[in-house]
Design an enzyme around this catalytic site. Sequence first.
Site, short mmCIF file in Angstrom:
data_model
loop_
_atom_site.label_atom_id
_atom_site.label_comp_id
_atom_site.label_asym_id
_atom_site.label_seq_id
_atom_site.Cartn_x
_atom_site.Cartn_y
_atom_site.Cartn_z
N ASP A 75 12.66 7.36 7.46
CA ASP A 75 12.54 8.01 6.15
C ASP A 75 13.22 9.38 6.11
OD1 ASP A 75 11.21 6.58 4.13
OD2 ASP A 75 9.28 6.81 5.15
N GLN B 153 3.91 4.62 5.12
CA GLN B 153 3.99 4.53 3.66
C GLN B 153 3.11 5.62 3.03
OE1 GLN B 153 6.01 2.52 1.94
NE2 GLN B 153 5.28 3.22 -0.04
N LYS C 40 9.68 -4.33 1.35
CA LYS C 40 10.42 -3.86 2.53
C LYS C 40 10.40 -4.93 3.61
CE LYS C 40 9.46 0.98 1.43
NZ LYS C 40 8.66 2.19 1.66
#
Length: 285
Positions: A120, A97, A53
């Site tokens: 997200d 994460q 990422k």
Amino acid sequence: MAKILDGKELASKIREDIRVATKELIEEFNKIPHLAVVLVGDNPASKYYVSSKEKACIKAGIKSTVIKRTEDISENELIDIINELNNDDSVHGILLQLPIPKHINEDRVINLIDPRKDVDGFCNENIAKLNKGQESMVPCTPLGITRILDEYDIDAFGKHCVIIGRSQIVGKPMAALMLKRNATVTICHSKTQDIKSISKQADILIVAIGRANMVDSSYIKPGAVVIDVGINRVDDTLRGDVDYEDAKKIAGYITPVPGGVGPMTITCLLENTLICYRNIEGGKR
Ligand code: GUN
């Protein structure tokens, strides 16, 4: 023989567009889009994803900050980090994460992320909006899958879409997106009886169960679209949840692993970061 849905090629095309858009946005708002990623512990898969990422952000011209903490961080310390990022005007996107250590209440921490910075789409506000069919931040993997369907003109209207897997990250938001496209949606999971007979009815089969090579040709209706979300490490190679060599003999379309859904997930994270940036810098409430 199935047509290959090339997520890697599509991702590189979109990432070039994102790079150009980022440049223009920086000129417009005089500020660099900034994604902050919080990584707790040293799960090798998470470390790999976070580093991918980070690299993708840098290539796109998006600033990336990775905040690393050890497994023994307390819930309050993690909450402090999220609050700091919420209040930091230089940060536009926050990604925690997953998974995080079991002693921390994941749901509580995720819901402290400012919904406008929730790249997200995992917080309750964004989930509720998605399920109501309203504009929201959309989780990156399901969003990436819809981009692949669009690229190959695969219409879901009235089709039977079977999703194997009911996770918050993929299965559930995927179902909401396919319902919005007027598909008939069935979700199967680890407790479903006779998954095979259900998946064989799918016009569009999306597999996100986390078991290498679980779905072979006997699970697939001839001509079906097969989307493989699995990333499983087997003997140092990456395998999907679908037995690709067997499945491609019967499917109409299929995503490979690697090079299918994976690259699109990160691409959509970049897109989502720019959406948050535009909303915040453009003053949208
Ligand atoms: N872990 C596995 N996939 C994801 C994802 O899409 N977002 C986050 N935050 N964690 C993950």
